[in-house]
Structure formats: structure tokens, C-alpha cells
Design an enzyme around this catalytic site. Structure first.
Site, PDB file in Angstrom:
ATOM      1  CG  ASN A  78      -1.869   1.279   1.236  1.00 44.51           C
ATOM      2  OD1 ASN A  78      -2.324   1.377   0.125  1.00 44.51           O
ATOM      3  ND2 ASN A  78      -1.987   1.686   2.323  1.00 44.51           N
TER       4      ASN A  78
ATOM      5  CG  ASP B 204      -7.175  -3.494   8.137  1.00 46.36           C
ATOM      6  OD1 ASP B 204      -6.175  -3.736   7.336  1.00 46.36           O
ATOM      7  OD2 ASP B 204      -8.341  -3.173   7.741  1.00 46.36           O
TER       8      ASP B 204
END
Length: 416
Positions: free
Chosen positions: A94, A304
Site C-alpha cells: 500500500n 489492519d
């Protein structure tokens, strides 16, 4: 040298599980475990109710570097992980650029080598994460990638997922498939429930997750490849996985700590820290998710962790970016819900899921340990956040248990 005094060992695989022992660590190795050890040269760690376990692993962490260093650098991310008790984190693709070949993975391995927190790169599943062509999966695994994932992007092309699972099964690779059907989800940003209706926000039904999981499970059954379904947020999704696991062992899943503890009721404040992906579900769904914690359906609980700057969050709700940080608060929130030994299990199962050697609490073994105190209750505040970005959905929430420090790779980091 480090001497841990009168520490309760939490390790279900060990004969020492539940026993209080002194543990001497010398040159990064567990030198001695005994009822009593004296060593005047050692740094002594002695606290009421001291506990230790093998080092925890977070299987879904995003950091800013490379490409978005203003969100969080690798150096700061390592400090935040250690503060949360994690000795190992899996780094999501990411960033900019995302690893999609051998060189991208090797770069991340090289710049994070020999740190107190081990960083395991996750490679992109498809080139540029556009869902059209597989990335260089085998080469990335050889270079050190532990899994392949188009982060928060569903694999729309079912045949591509099929081919990817067939290919990676030849070298025991693990493919992650984000559980969301984009056609059903549409432009929804929150869960479809009474809260979203009252607030007038664009919503998506839980059906978007359930349909994708059902499809992916059928493909996994056909290919026999290793499939991991990350951040499941619906009970129907977990029920599908539970049924699948009765006959097959090639599928695993994770649930994020925020979906286990926070509900869509938080959205009534329009605080963008509660804009998450997947979206927070209603209160009834959260309670149902919690019931799965003591089963074998949920393999891993993850933070997360997704750092975002104020420019991404201090906006109108529909313009804000989805995501919350969570490494520093994961244990305290999870330990509130279940027994400590089960919390530790869910924070360490990731080693087996992603083909990593599991640390051991034995004499002669390299020390990979998390040291913590499980019973202290406190309110999570900004002062508890080490991460550069402060976009936490847990601010003001009650936590149970504090991390004292970690020992890994012949290094120690302490919170006190």
C-alpha cells in the site's frame, strides 16, 4: 543480558504454559529458564503480574514508506509495532511503488533488516494492482514475500484468481483476496443499516462481502490453493468459512480488531476516524462476530493498521479516506473481549497461516518475546499513540492490559 523475573509464560504449545519462571536472555538467546535465577550483571525486568509469550505477529499493516513518508516512516512504524507488542508485522503493498517483482521485495527486506521488529513484505497479486495480469509471484516469494494481495482491491476476474491459486499452490504460496463485490458495494461508504439511513450516507449491504467470499471459497475448493480472506466483517461470511473448513484446510481468514469492538453507532458523530474499509457493521453484527472468537473459524485478529494524515481525515465524511491506526491498541481492545491466553493465540496464529517459523520459549532458542501485563485497565488517549498519524478509532475507549516491551533479533524495545 536481560532477566525477566517471575513471569507467567503464555504458550499453549509449551509444557511451561501458565507457569511462573525467571528467564535469562544473553546475546539474544534464551540462556536459562528456572524457578529462580540471580544475575547481578543483567538488566532486571520485575513487575507485578508480569507475563510473556512468543512475539506477536500483525498480519495486516500499512505504513507510509516508501512514497507516503508523511503518514508513517518505517522507523516510526517499527516503534509503533513494538509499543503494541508486535515483534513481526506483515507490510501491505500500500505504498508507492508497491512491490510487484523481486527487486521491490528485496528493497523492503534490505532497508528493514536487523530491526527489533521483523518486517515481512506482502507482494502485489497483480501488476499495478489493476486486476489484469499476475505479478511476479514466484520471484517475489523467493525474495521474501510471505503472501500476495491487491490491498483492499477485490479480484474481480474470477479466472485470474483461479489461475493465481493454481500457480502459487506449486510453491505453497498464500493468496489474499479482499472480500467485497464491487458491483454490489457500489459507491457505498458505510454499512447498510438504520444508522446509515438516518444519517443519509451512501451505504453498501453486507451481501457485497458474503457474495465474494462464497465465490472465492468455490475457487479455493477447485484449485486446492492456499487462500487467505483478510478482514472479514460479517457473520454470514464467517459462517461460509466455517462450513468450508469442515472439509478443507486450505482457507484461512482474519478479522480486524475494530470490527470486533466498534459498531456503526459510532458514525452518529460524523467522526471520519470511524470511516473504515470494510465499514463498521451494526451493533447486533458486532456481538455475533465476537461469538466466533472462541472458535477455530477466525485464524487471526489483526490491527489492519492504516496511518493517514489530518489532510485525509479532517474532511467532510464522504470525502475522507477510510482507515484507522491500530497497532498500539490491538491487544488492549482484544484482551477486553476474551481470555488473555486466547487473545495471545489469535495474535500469534499468523506464523502458521503464512508459513513462518513459530518462535519457541525454550533454552537455546533465539528470543522472540512479547512482555506484557494483562489486567491493567486504562483509557486509550493520544499520549498512547506512537504512530506519526493519529487517526485512531479507539481514542477514548477502555483498554485492558499493557505491553511492557519486546525482545527480538537480539534487540529490546521497552515502553517504560
Amino acid at each position: 543480558m536481560i532477566l525477566l523475573k517471575n513471569a507467567t509464560i503464555i504458550d499453549a504449545t509449551s509444557t511451561l504454559n501458565g507457569k511462573k519462571r525467571d528467564v535469562l536472555i544473553k546475546n539474544g538467546k534464551i540462556e536459562k529458564i528456572a524457578s529462580s535465577i540471580e544475575n547481578s550483571d543483567a538488566k532486571i525486568i520485575q513487575k507485578d503480574n508480569l507475563h510473556l509469550s512468543i512475539g506477536w505477529i500483525d498480519t495486516s499493516v500499512s505504513l507510509g514508506e516508501p512514497g507516503f513518508e508523511e503518514r508513517q516512516t518505517l522507523k516510526n512504524g517499527i516503534k509503533a509495532a513494538a509499543a503494541g507488542g508486535f515483534t513481526t508485522i506483515m507490510l501491505n503493498p500500500n505504498n508507492q511503488p508497491n512491490p510487484q517483482d523481486q527487486s521491490g521485495v528485496m528493497y523492503l527486506k534490505n532497508v528493514t533488516a536487523n530491526q527489533a521488529v521483523s518486517i515481512l513484505p506482502v507482494g502485489s497479486f497483480t501488476l499495478h494492482q489493476d486486476g489484469e495480469h499476475l505479478a511476479e509471484l514466484y520471484d517475489m516469494q523467493k525474495a521474501g514475500a510471505v503472501s500476495f494481495y491487491d490491498y483492499k482491491h477485490e479480484v474481480t476476474n474470477a479466472n485470474l484468481l483461479k489461475v493465481g491459486l493454481q500457480y502459487t499452490s506449486s510453491f505453497n504460496g498464500v493468496v489474499q483476496s479482499y472480500p467485497q463485490n464491487k458491483d454490489i458495494a457500489g459507491k457505498g461508504m458505510v454499512n447498510e443499516d438504520l444508522v446509515s439511513t438516518n444519517l443519509g450516507l451512501k451505504s453498501m449491504p453486507s451481501l457485497a462481502e458474503e457474495l465474494q467470499i462464497a465465490r472465492d471459497l468455490r475457487i479455493a475448493a477447485y484449485t486446492k490453493g492456499r487462500l487467505h480472506i483478510p478482514t472479514v466483517s460479517t457473520t454470514e461470511g464467517l459462517k461460509l468459512i466455517k462450513e468450508y473448513k469442515k472439509s478443507s484446510k486450505n482457507v484461512s481468514c482474519s478479522v480486524s480488531i475494530h470490527h470486533l469492538t466498534l459498531s456503526s453507532n459510532e458514525l452518529e458523530s460524523f467522526d471520519a476516524n470511524f470511516k473504515l474499509q470494510p465499514p463498521l457493521r451494526d451493533d447486533k453484527e458486532v456481538k455475533q462476530l465476537q461469538k466466533f472468537l472462541n472458535s477455530d473459524v477466525i485464524d487471526v485478529v489483526t490491527s489492519d493498521h492504516m496511518p493517514l494524515t489530518i489532510e485525509h481525515k479532517d474532511l467532510e465524511f464522504d470525502r475522507a479516506t477510510a482507515g484507522t491506526i491500530g497497532m498500539e491498541s490491538a491487544f488492549g481492545a482484544l484482551n477486553n473481549l476474551i481470555a488473555t491466553d486466547k487473545a495471545v493465540e489469535l495474535l500469534t496464529n499468523g506464523y502458521a497461516v503464512f508459513n513462518q517459523n513459530r518462535p519457541q520459549i525454550e533454552e537455546g532458542q533465539i528470543a522472540n518475546l512479547t512482555i506484557f501485563e494483562p489486567d491493567t485497565s486504562y483509557t486509550f488517549e493520544k499520549s498512547n499513540i506512537i504512530s506519526t498519524s493519529k487517526n485512531s478509532a479507539f481514542l477514548g475507549k477502555t483498554m485492558k492490559g499493557k505491553v511492557i516491551g519486546i525482545i527480538n533479533n537480539k534487540k529490546a524495545l521497552w515502553n517504560e
